[in-house]
Design a protein around this motif. Structure first.
Motif, PDB file in Angstrom:
ATOM      1  N   SER A  24       0.861  -1.180   0.000  1.00 27.56           N
ATOM      2  CA  SER A  24       0.000   0.000   0.000  1.00 27.56           C
ATOM      3  C   SER A  24       0.895   1.227   0.000  1.00 27.56           C
ATOM      4  CB  SER A  24      -0.906   0.004   1.234  1.00 27.56           C
ATOM      5  OG  SER A  24      -1.734   1.154   1.242  1.00 27.56           O
ATOM      6  N   LEU A  25       0.734   2.062  -1.017  1.00 31.29           N
ATOM      7  CA  LEU A  25       1.581   3.233  -1.167  1.00 31.29           C
ATOM      8  C   LEU A  25       0.775   4.518  -1.004  1.00 31.29           C
ATOM      9  CD1 LEU A  25       3.688   2.144  -4.299  1.00 31.29           C
ATOM     10  CD2 LEU A  25       4.041   1.590  -1.887  1.00 31.29           C
ATOM     11  N   ASN A  26       1.121   5.304  -0.007  1.00 34.40           N
ATOM     12  CA  ASN A  26       0.544   6.638   0.178  1.00 34.40           C
ATOM     13  C   ASN A  26      -0.979   6.614   0.261  1.00 34.40           C
ATOM     14  OD1 ASN A  26       3.191   7.438  -0.049  1.00 34.40           O
ATOM     15  ND2 ASN A  26       3.001   8.119  -2.176  1.00 34.40           N
ATOM     16  N   ALA A  27      -1.497   5.658   1.001  1.00 35.71           N
ATOM     17  CA  ALA A  27      -2.951   5.538   1.134  1.00 35.71           C
ATOM     18  C   ALA A  27      -3.419   5.478   2.581  1.00 35.71           C
ATOM     19  CB  ALA A  27      -3.443   4.288   0.385  1.00 35.71           C
ATOM     20  N   LEU A  28      -2.762   4.695   3.416  1.00 29.58           N
ATOM     21  CA  LEU A  28      -3.302   4.437   4.750  1.00 29.58           C
ATOM     22  C   LEU A  28      -3.266   5.653   5.666  1.00 29.58           C
ATOM     23  CD1 LEU A  28      -2.139   0.799   5.539  1.00 29.58           C
ATOM     24  CD2 LEU A  28      -4.183   1.624   4.344  1.00 29.58           C
ATOM     25  N   HIS A  29      -2.422   6.643   5.380  1.00 32.67           N
ATOM     26  CA  HIS A  29      -2.440   7.860   6.203  1.00 32.67           C
ATOM     27  C   HIS A  29      -3.718   8.674   5.971  1.00 32.67           C
ATOM     28  CE1 HIS A  29       0.038   9.011   2.537  1.00 32.67           C
ATOM     29  NE2 HIS A  29      -1.081   9.708   2.403  1.00 32.67           N
ATOM     30  N   ASN A  30      -4.519   8.284   4.979  1.00 33.81           N
ATOM     31  CA  ASN A  30      -5.781   8.984   4.724  1.00 33.81           C
ATOM     32  C   ASN A  30      -6.922   8.479   5.602  1.00 33.81           C
ATOM     33  OD1 ASN A  30      -4.698  10.600   2.635  1.00 33.81           O
ATOM     34  ND2 ASN A  30      -4.950   8.929   1.174  1.00 33.81           N
ATOM     35  N   LEU A  31      -6.630   7.558   6.491  1.00 31.67           N
ATOM     36  CA  LEU A  31      -7.657   6.973   7.344  1.00 31.67           C
ATOM     37  C   LEU A  31      -7.640   7.564   8.747  1.00 31.67           C
ATOM     38  CD1 LEU A  31      -7.174   3.217   6.380  1.00 31.67           C
ATOM     39  CD2 LEU A  31      -8.834   4.837   5.440  1.00 31.67           C
ATOM     40  N   HIS A  32      -8.827   7.717   9.335  1.00 34.12           N
ATOM     41  CA  HIS A  32      -8.927   8.077  10.744  1.00 34.12           C
ATOM     42  C   HIS A  32      -8.438   6.909  11.593  1.00 34.12           C
ATOM     43  CE1 HIS A  32     -11.123  11.817  10.073  1.00 34.12           C
ATOM     44  NE2 HIS A  32     -11.848  11.182   9.186  1.00 34.12           N
ATOM     45  N   ASN A  33      -8.104   7.173  12.838  1.00 33.56           N
ATOM     46  CA  ASN A  33      -7.486   6.157  13.689  1.00 33.56           C
ATOM     47  C   ASN A  33      -8.281   4.859  13.753  1.00 33.56           C
ATOM     48  OD1 ASN A  33      -5.362   7.827  14.270  1.00 33.56           O
ATOM     49  ND2 ASN A  33      -6.132   8.492  16.253  1.00 33.56           N
ATOM     50  N   TYR A  34      -9.593   4.955  13.916  1.00 33.92           N
ATOM     51  CA  TYR A  34     -10.392   3.738  14.062  1.00 33.92           C
ATOM     52  C   TYR A  34     -10.370   2.894  12.794  1.00 33.92           C
ATOM     53  CZ  TYR A  34     -13.602   7.350  12.311  1.00 33.92           C
ATOM     54  OH  TYR A  34     -14.159   8.408  11.629  1.00 33.92           O
ATOM     55  N   ASP A  35     -10.258   3.535  11.621  1.00 33.23           N
ATOM     56  CA  ASP A  35     -10.161   2.790  10.380  1.00 33.23           C
ATOM     57  C   ASP A  35      -8.728   2.356  10.076  1.00 33.23           C
ATOM     58  OD1 ASP A  35     -12.837   2.724   9.695  1.00 33.23           O
ATOM     59  OD2 ASP A  35     -12.768   4.661   8.664  1.00 33.23           O
ATOM     60  N   LEU A  36      -7.761   3.151  10.496  1.00 37.08           N
ATOM     61  CA  LEU A  36      -6.364   2.775  10.312  1.00 37.08           C
ATOM     62  C   LEU A  36      -6.071   1.476  11.051  1.00 37.08           C
ATOM     63  CD1 LEU A  36      -3.480   3.325   9.358  1.00 37.08           C
ATOM     64  CD2 LEU A  36      -3.187   4.831  11.351  1.00 37.08           C
ATOM     65  N   ASP A  37      -6.586   1.339  12.240  1.00 37.93           N
ATOM     66  CA  ASP A  37      -6.412   0.115  13.023  1.00 37.93           C
ATOM     67  C   ASP A  37      -6.935  -1.089  12.234  1.00 37.93           C
ATOM     68  OD1 ASP A  37      -7.593  -1.983  15.046  1.00 37.93           O
ATOM     69  OD2 ASP A  37      -6.105  -0.849  16.187  1.00 37.93           O
ATOM     70  N   LYS A  38      -8.130  -0.968  11.696  1.00 39.87           N
ATOM     71  CA  LYS A  38      -8.726  -2.074  10.935  1.00 39.87           C
ATOM     72  C   LYS A  38      -7.927  -2.373   9.673  1.00 39.87           C
ATOM     73  CE  LYS A  38     -13.430  -0.829  12.382  1.00 39.87           C
ATOM     74  NZ  LYS A  38     -14.738  -0.297  11.885  1.00 39.87           N
ATOM     75  N   ALA A  39      -7.490  -1.330   8.983  1.00 43.73           N
ATOM     76  CA  ALA A  39      -6.791  -1.510   7.707  1.00 43.73           C
ATOM     77  C   ALA A  39      -5.454  -2.225   7.888  1.00 43.73           C
ATOM     78  CB  ALA A  39      -6.588  -0.161   7.029  1.00 43.73           C
ATOM     79  N   LEU A  40      -4.708  -1.852   8.907  1.00 49.97           N
ATOM     80  CA  LEU A  40      -3.433  -2.512   9.151  1.00 49.97           C
ATOM     81  C   LEU A  40      -3.634  -3.982   9.510  1.00 49.97           C
ATOM     82  CD1 LEU A  40      -1.594   0.304  11.130  1.00 49.97           C
ATOM     83  CD2 LEU A  40      -0.907  -0.618   8.910  1.00 49.97           C
ATOM     84  N   ARG A  41      -4.667  -4.263  10.282  1.00 44.44           N
ATOM     85  CA  ARG A  41      -4.955  -5.654  10.627  1.00 44.44           C
ATOM     86  C   ARG A  41      -5.394  -6.442   9.398  1.00 44.44           C
ATOM     87  NH1 ARG A  41      -5.235  -6.095  16.275  1.00 44.44           N
ATOM     88  NH2 ARG A  41      -5.383  -4.060  17.321  1.00 44.44           N
ATOM     89  N   GLU A  42      -6.165  -5.812   8.514  1.00 47.46           N
ATOM     90  CA  GLU A  42      -6.600  -6.465   7.289  1.00 47.46           C
ATOM     91  C   GLU A  42      -5.427  -6.746   6.356  1.00 47.46           C
ATOM     92  OE1 GLU A  42     -10.229  -7.226   5.706  1.00 47.46           O
ATOM     93  OE2 GLU A  42      -9.478  -7.996   7.608  1.00 47.46           O
ATOM     94  N   MET A  43      -4.513  -5.804   6.262  1.00 46.65           N
ATOM     95  CA  MET A  43      -3.333  -5.984   5.416  1.00 46.65           C
ATOM     96  C   MET A  43      -2.517  -7.178   5.912  1.00 46.65           C
ATOM     97  SD  MET A  43      -0.565  -3.069   4.389  1.00 46.65           S
ATOM     98  CE  MET A  43       0.733  -3.408   3.184  1.00 46.65           C
ATOM     99  N   GLU A  44      -2.389  -7.278   7.214  1.00 43.76           N
ATOM    100  CA  GLU A  44      -1.668  -8.408   7.797  1.00 43.76           C
ATOM    101  C   GLU A  44      -2.411  -9.713   7.532  1.00 43.76           C
ATOM    102  OE1 GLU A  44       1.384 -10.340   9.894  1.00 43.76           O
ATOM    103  OE2 GLU A  44       1.272  -8.267   9.180  1.00 43.76           O
ATOM    104  N   ARG A  45      -3.726  -9.691   7.597  1.00 42.50           N
ATOM    105  CA  ARG A  45      -4.540 -10.906   7.455  1.00 42.50           C
ATOM    106  C   ARG A  45      -4.435 -11.528   6.069  1.00 42.50           C
ATOM    107  NH1 ARG A  45      -9.249 -12.144   5.211  1.00 42.50           N
ATOM    108  NH2 ARG A  45      -9.778  -9.974   4.682  1.00 42.50           N
ATOM    109  N   VAL A  46      -4.523 -10.717   5.011  1.00 43.87           N
ATOM    110  CA  VAL A  46      -4.611 -11.280   3.660  1.00 43.87           C
ATOM    111  C   VAL A  46      -3.254 -11.642   3.071  1.00 43.87           C
ATOM    112  CG1 VAL A  46      -6.754 -10.042   3.205  1.00 43.87           C
ATOM    113  CG2 VAL A  46      -4.566  -9.038   2.485  1.00 43.87           C
ATOM    114  N   GLY A  47      -2.166 -11.169   3.687  1.00 46.42           N
ATOM    115  CA  GLY A  47      -0.842 -11.457   3.166  1.00 46.42           C
ATOM    116  C   GLY A  47      -0.223 -12.688   3.803  1.00 46.42           C
TER     117      GLY A  47
END
Length: 223
Positions: A145-168
């Motif tokens: 993910s390039l230059n995208a996740l900093h566009n998320l609020h904290n509650y969504d950033l938490d979910k997104a990082l966990r999702e990235m870890e899950r699918v890889g």
């Protein structure tokens, strides 16, 4: 987890006038941000004073990034790779040039970007949110993910990082905006129109530990 800089070659190729952008009379920062956060025409192909000012495919621009990532992670034909926040799919297309036979997939929140994506990979891209990736566990050989996740609020950033870890499976890489001092913080504030997570490198490291993100990373600084 390692710090690996794949992005400076692209980021530093752009000249930026921070004061001009924040003082723009026709598109003051608040107006530019409101337009940009619609993730539609204005964000991608509208006036440069709002954001990209025309996000078009440029031969070779992303190919050098695809090549160094493919070499570093040993990407080969048949591997499945996912781009979270793929935009118009330019980097994914260049991956297919660098590694013929690679299976590329991309998601982006922008319906406009997917509708106007690179024709050669459009059937592998879909509108989706980084907080709920529509893929099984450990489905991809490489997730980035390039230059995208900093566009998320904290509650969504938490979910997104966990999702990235899950699918890889093993290899993961992300690049986000950050700042190391007050000058870089001011420049980031002046230039950005969509950033929500304003974090120092140490704060980003906290996020990685908090969410169990085990991949590599790098930061974009506005020097």
């Amino acid at each position: 987890m390692s710090y690996i800089d794949f992005m400076s070659v692209v980021h530093k190729s752009t000249q930026r006038d921070y004061l001009a952008r924040v003082n723009e009379p026709e598109y003051p920062k608040a107006k530019a941000a409101e337009l940009a956060k619609q993730w539609a025409f204005d964000y991608w192909d509208g006036d440069r004073r709002i954001n990209y000012g025309g996000y078009r495919y440029m031969e070779g621009r992303w190919e050098k990034v695809a090549r160094v990532m493919a070499e570093h992670y040993g990407i080969k034909a048949g591997d499945k790779i996912l781009d979270i926040g793929c935009g118009k799919g330019f980097l994914l297309y260049d991956f297919t040039k660098v590694v013929p036979g690679v299976e590329v997939y991309g998601i982006d929140i922008s319906e406009y970007a997917i509708a106007n994506s690179k024709e050669e990979v459009k059937d592998r891209l879909q509108v989706a949110n980084a907080t709920a990736l529509p893929f099984p566990d450990q489905h991809f050989d490489f997730v980035f993910s390039l230059n995208a996740l900093h566009n998320l609020h904290n509650y969504d950033l938490d979910k997104a990082l966990r999702e990235m870890e899950r699918v890889g499976k093993k290899n993961k890489y992300l690049c986000v905006e950050s700042y190391r001092n007050e000058v870089e913080k001011a420049n980031l504030l002046y230039w950005q129109v969509t950033c929500e997570a304003f974090c120092t490198p140490q704060e980003w490291e906290w996020w990685f530990k908090q969410t169990g993100y085990s991949g590599d990373h790098s930061f974009i600084y506005f020097e």
